[in-house]
Design an enzyme around this catalytic site. Structure first.
Site, PDB file in Angstrom:
ATOM      1  CG  HIS A 121    -103.775 -25.350  34.257  1.00  0.00           C
ATOM      2  ND1 HIS A 121    -102.873 -26.100  32.758  1.00  0.00           N
ATOM      3  CD2 HIS A 121    -103.064 -24.187  34.315  1.00  0.00           C
ATOM      4  CE1 HIS A 121    -102.328 -25.300  33.039  1.00  0.00           C
ATOM      5  NE2 HIS A 121    -101.870 -24.433  33.217  1.00  0.00           N
TER       6      HIS A 121
ATOM      7  CD  GLU B  98    -103.902 -19.557  36.205  1.00  0.00           C
ATOM      8  OE1 GLU B  98    -103.105 -21.120  36.497  1.00  0.00           O
ATOM      9  OE2 GLU B  98    -102.657 -18.958  35.408  1.00  0.00           O
TER      10      GLU B  98
ATOM     11  N   GLY C 282     -97.717 -15.087  36.571  1.00  0.00           N
ATOM     12  CA  GLY C 282     -99.125 -13.956  36.811  1.00  0.00           C
ATOM     13  C   GLY C 282    -100.361 -15.100  37.080  1.00  0.00           C
ATOM     14  CB  ALA C 283    -102.556 -16.577  38.154  1.00  0.00           C
ATOM     15  CG  MET C 284     -99.736 -22.198  41.282  1.00  0.00           C
ATOM     16  SD  MET C 284     -99.089 -22.567  40.036  1.00  0.00           S
ATOM     17  CE  MET C 284     -99.415 -24.517  39.924  1.00  0.00           C
TER      18      MET C 284
ATOM     19  CD  GLU D 133     -96.403 -25.688  37.732  1.00  0.00           C
ATOM     20  OE1 GLU D 133     -97.595 -24.627  37.798  1.00  0.00           O
ATOM     21  OE2 GLU D 133     -96.378 -25.771  36.702  1.00  0.00           O
TER      22      GLU D 133
HETATM   23  N1  ARG Z   1     -98.739 -23.093  35.866  1.00  0.00           N
HETATM   24  C1  ARG Z   1     -99.051 -21.675  36.343  1.00  0.00           C
HETATM   25  C2  ARG Z   1     -99.446 -20.898  35.119  1.00  0.00           C
HETATM   26  O1  ARG Z   1    -100.753 -21.244  34.721  1.00  0.00           O
HETATM   27  C3  ARG Z   1     -97.571 -21.223  36.400  1.00  0.00           C
HETATM   28  C4  ARG Z   1     -96.140 -21.498  37.264  1.00  0.00           C
HETATM   29  C5  ARG Z   1     -95.037 -20.724  37.086  1.00  0.00           C
HETATM   30  N2  ARG Z   1     -94.423 -20.975  38.421  1.00  0.00           N
HETATM   31  C6  ARG Z   1     -93.564 -20.766  37.736  1.00  0.00           C
HETATM   32  N3  ARG Z   1     -92.593 -21.343  39.546  1.00  0.00           N
HETATM   33  N4  ARG Z   1     -92.738 -20.568  37.479  1.00  0.00           N
HETATM   34  O2  ARG Z   1     -98.938 -20.467  34.104  1.00  0.00           O
HETATM   35 ZN    ZN Z   2    -100.482 -22.609  32.764  1.00  0.00          ZN
END
Ligand code: ARG
Ligand code: ZN
Length: 877
Positions: A308, A305, A268-270, A128
């Site tokens: 999500h 996470e 932070g995390a994905m 992402e």
């Molecule tokens: N979706 C992730 C979250 O839980 C953050 C991902 C951030 N990635 C980035 N390329 N800025 O918030």
């Molecule tokens: Zn998020």
């Protein structure tokens, strides 16, 4: 900058994809020097597209080398495809076919940490927003959802663990004797949710039985030396799964849920489907190495996470302009989870304080954007406090407008209607409207207008008719590209307080209330309350019911009264902050005029009452005792004078410390915790008050307090108490500071996450040669510029070091600019984030402002990545 500057893309230009990818089959042949990726994409023309002949355009990256491409069994000769601006273009294709692509990538040289890269001895991914295109050519956009099957081939002795999304379906040996593992994820997903991990990892196993009785295997993976620090994350995960079933009716869908910790991670995390990847700072926790704050962060990020899986994965975003659809909603969900787990008032104060400090500053700067931006140059720059935190506030306002039950009806409809789809913020609001039969059309302006609205309130009371009137007006200041704004629908929760601190009931619109939500919709509006038996003190914007700057001209007496007596815990804190802000502002004016600073403070009275009230939650007391931060005072300032703010805060802190020295000593001594360390609300609350009291007690200057701090450092059996004591010793420059800072490093040099804390505290230390010290930290053997956590710790510490960073010789800003230029190409996402302090240049006092601007101009002279280009050019516009 450079010859062709990067250009913006616009929400209004959105078009459906020309092709869809029903199935994606990937094979990764992992290797230390070159990894070969083979993809088989089952493509067909999108029936919703207007064109039957549009070319196939796949996204790629400068770091992806194309080896070969075939349509079904036909190998395309060079003339039949082209590579333009990192895109693979094929003009003539059948309507339905399999595209096979072979690419070569070098994860070991990937310093940007997007796509497939190495962290310590493992392989991992971050896709992402647009990382997948650095792995292979693809339709890298969230509205292209595909079922992924992934085979990973690797040397089992180096990579005994090889993971991807979904379920493991096959495992065996290749002809060359390598191991392969095949994973299948039955849920169609966009490429940004793809993940791969390979390494020599340890695992902790657990299970969760879902509300329909299915057993889910839970696994957390780390490098071997960290596996003793995942129990808290596992417990948080199980509690999150339960909470999402109870509060949102959402059940987990796959048979396995995995989390992996990696040390080198940009964010932070994905939330990759079934395989979350975490920055180890957001996953690992143990009493001896982790502070209470970090425990709470682990819990919140694990929940975030996990949540999500529904708000983001099962229902995802149509395009990246809709990012807040998943992030704002998911932050709201994780905030609610933490509030339910601990104290909701404490959680609200912490979240609002962060919002008002950091998001309000963003909203007042050159990067200000609505929670659904209309354009961007680089999407990575839009993972912002506005998208996340203000996005959450907007969802919270919908919750306030619809109530708990109405909101749940809306979210049920949203998930039911859009399961398996990629949708927009409009779809979210429409589900809320349809489920509740309400009209949120004016409310939706919150999605498209940037800037923090100002709400100004005046009042009048008519003794004879017992009528009380609140006059409210709203105004949202101009932001880049949005000179004028429309009126918003602002929910303002209010209550009235009597002279002797009792809630005053009132009749509003025919009903009797103690508290109500007013709907401010016009530029100016008057609200009439009847049966109000005496002149009230208004308690406005309770629980911070809208993300606005509220202005009502409270007297000091009224603030003291609300601080000790308001029924709304949040507003008690709010009143105390306002009181402190008023006093700090007076001190800043005196400092700037070269006058002696006033020796009086009204806060003594309020704090004394607070400290003697045994019925209060110690965590709330600690929050109220905390003076408005340097960053918050900067956000409020017309013209930021960092040195003035620092001097004012120091002076006020000492006045309070000396005035209540005995009380702080008592608070310190009575708030000890019994038994072994636990990250429970009760223990955390006591430690926070104990350490807040210790800081004031030391600030009062006695030898006794100083020796208590040193004793606490030496005797502490947990990182919260050890680090709190060390911070106090360093910040007050006690004689033991150097010795203990070194001892701390020696004790913890093998724990990366503790080293990060040490780097930050050392960099923030205000001393003669502050900048030289920061430079030497970056030469330290345990520093590693490739590790974002360590770089952020040192640069973040420098940012808090007023003397070194805001030095009038400009050296602090120049040093920051050097680091931005150094990281610009290596890791553009990190480089761009390092720019944030410089983006505030227009709000600084003139001398510092000029120095900051000069550094931005110097950076602008470089050949910039899209990320840095966008922030720097918008800041100088
Ligand atoms: N979706 C992730 C979250 O839980 C953050 C991902 C951030 N990635 C980035 N390329 N800025 O918030
Ligand atoms: Zn998020």
């Amino acid at each position: 900058m450079s010859e062709q500057n990067p250009s913006a893309i616009y929400l209004k230009d959105y078009k459906v994809p020309e092709f869809l990818i029903d199935k994606t089959e990937l094979t990764f042949d992992l290797d230390e020097t070159q990894t070969i990726v083979t993809s088989r994409l089952h493509l067909r023309r999108n029936p919703e597209s207007n064109s039957a002949t549009a070319p196939l355009v796949l996204d790629g990256g400068e770091d992806v080398k194309l080896i070969g491409v075939a349509i079904d069994t036909y190998e395309l000769p060079k003339e039949e495809y082209s590579l333009v601006n990192d895109k693979l273009i094929i003009t003539a294709t059948p309507n339905e076919f399999i595209l096979t692509c072979e690419t070569l990538i070098e994860p070991q040289n990937n310093t940007k940490l997007e796509g497939l890269y190495r962290s310590s001895s493992m392989f991992c991914t971050q896709c992402e927003a647009e990382g997948f295109r650095h792995i292979t050519y693809y339709l890298d956009r969230p509205d292209v959802m595909s079922v992924f099957t992934t085979t990973i081939i690797g040397d089992e002795s180096k990579y005994p663990v090889m993971l991807s999304n979904g379920n493991e379906i096959e495992r065996g040996k290749t002809e060359e004797g390598k191991t392969f593992v095949t994973w299948n994820d039955p849920f169609p997903k966009p490429a940004y949710l793809f993940a791969l991990v390979a390494g020599d990892l340890n695992v902790i196993n657990d299970t969760f039985v879902t509300m329909s009785g299915r057993e889910v295997a839970l696994q957390i993976y780390t490098e071997p030396h960290n596996i003793d620090k995942v129990d808290f994350a596992m417990d948080s995960l199980k509690r999150s799964m339960k909470w999402d079933e109870e509060v949102y009716g959402r059940e987990y869908d796959l048979d396995i849920f995995m989390i992996v910790a990696v040390d080198d991670f940009n964010m932070g995390a994905m939330e990759n489907k079934g395989l979350n990847i975490f920055n180890s700072s957001c996953l690992l926790a143990s009493p001896k190495t982790t502070t209470d704050d970090a425990y709470l962060r682990v819990e919140a990020v694990v929940a975030h996470e996990y949540f999500h899986n529904w708000s983001g994965n099962r229902v995802t975003c149509r395009d990246w302009f809709q990012l807040s659809l998943k992030e704002g909603f998911t932050v709201f969900r994780d905030q609610s989870f933490s509030a339910d787990t601990h104290s909701s008032v404490v959680k609200r104060v912490e979240d609002v304080s962060f919002l008002k400090t950091a998001q309000f500053a963003e909203d007042a700067g050159p990067m200000a954007h609505p929670i659904r931006p209309a354009s961007f140059i680089e999407i990575s720059n839009f993972y912002t406090l506005t998208i996340y935190e203000k996005g959450s506030e907007v969802v919270r306002m919908i919750h306030t407008l619809l109530g708990e039950e109405g909101f749940r009806k809306g979210s049920d409809l949203y998930f039911e209607r859009h399961d398996g789809q990629a949708v927009t913020c409009d779809d979210f609001v429409a589900a809320m409207e349809d489920a509740n039969d309400v009209d949120l059309s004016q409310f939706k302006r919150w999605y498209s207008q940037a800037g923090t609205p100002r709400v100004t309130v005046t009042d009048e009371y008519d003794e004879a008719s017992k009528t009380y009137r609140l006059h409210m007006s709203q105004m949202t200041p101009p932001t880049p590209g949005q000179p004028t704004k429309l009126s918003l629908h602002i929910p303002v929760k209010v209550g009235l307080v009597s002279a002797n601190n009792e809630p005053l009931s009132f009749v509003y619109e025919g009903n009797t209330h103690d508290e109500t939500v007013l709907h401010l919709k016009d530029a100016e509006q008057t609200f009439v309350f009847e049966n109000v038996t005496e002149q009230p003190v208004p308690s406005l914007l309770r629980e911070f019911s809208a993300p606005v700057k509220l202005n009502y001209d409270y007297s000091t007496e009224q603030l003291l009264q609300l601080m000790s007596g308001d029924a709304d815990g949040f507003n008690r804190w709010s009143a105390s902050q306002q009181l402190a802000v008023n006093e700090l502002n007076q001190l800043i004016v005196q400092y700037q005029a070269g006058q002696t600073l006033s020796e009086e403070t009204q806060l003594l009275k309020g704090f004394a009452t607070l400290l003697s009230d045994k019925t209060l939650d110690p965590a709330m007391v600690a929050l109220i005792l905390a003076l408005p931060s340097q960053a918050y005072m900067s956000e409020l300032a017309e013209e930021i004078d960092p040195h003035g703010i620092k001097a004012a805060r120091k002076h006020l802190r000492e006045l309070i410390a000396k005035g209540l020295e005995q009380e702080f000593k008592v608070a310190y001594e009575t708030n000890t915790t019994d038994g072994p360390y636990e990250a429970t609300a009760e223990q955390i609350a006591k430690r926070s008050l104990k350490n807040a009291a210790l800081a004031y007690w030391v600030a009062a200057g006695s030898d006794e307090a100083a020796s208590v701090a040193v004793r606490q450092y030496r005797n502490a059996d947990n990182m919260t108490d050890q680090f709190a004591a060390l911070s106090i010793i360093v910040n007050f420059d006690l004689p033991e500071a150097d010795e203990l800072l070194n001892a701390f490093y020696e004790q913890w040099k093998h724990e990366a996450l503790v080293v990060i804390k040490w780097l930050m505290l050392s960099a923030a230390r205000e001393q003669e040669n502050g900048l030289a010290n920061v430079k030497s930290l970056m030469e330290h053997p345990n520093f590693d510029i490739k590790n974002p956590n360590k770089l952020r710790a040192v640069i973040g510490g420098l940012g808090q070091n007023t003397q070194a960073f805001h030095n009038l010789d400009g050296s602090g800003y120049a040093f920051l600019a050097d680091q931005i230029i150094l990281m610009n190409k290596r890791n553009p996402q990190i480089a761009s984030r390092l720019c944030t302090p410089l983006t505030r240049w227009q709000r600084m006092e003139p001398e510092l402002s000029g120095l900051m601007k000069a550094q931005l101009e110097r950076i602008a002279g470089e050949d910039l990545s899209k990320d840095v280009y966008e922030v720097v050019s918008k800041s100088l516009a």
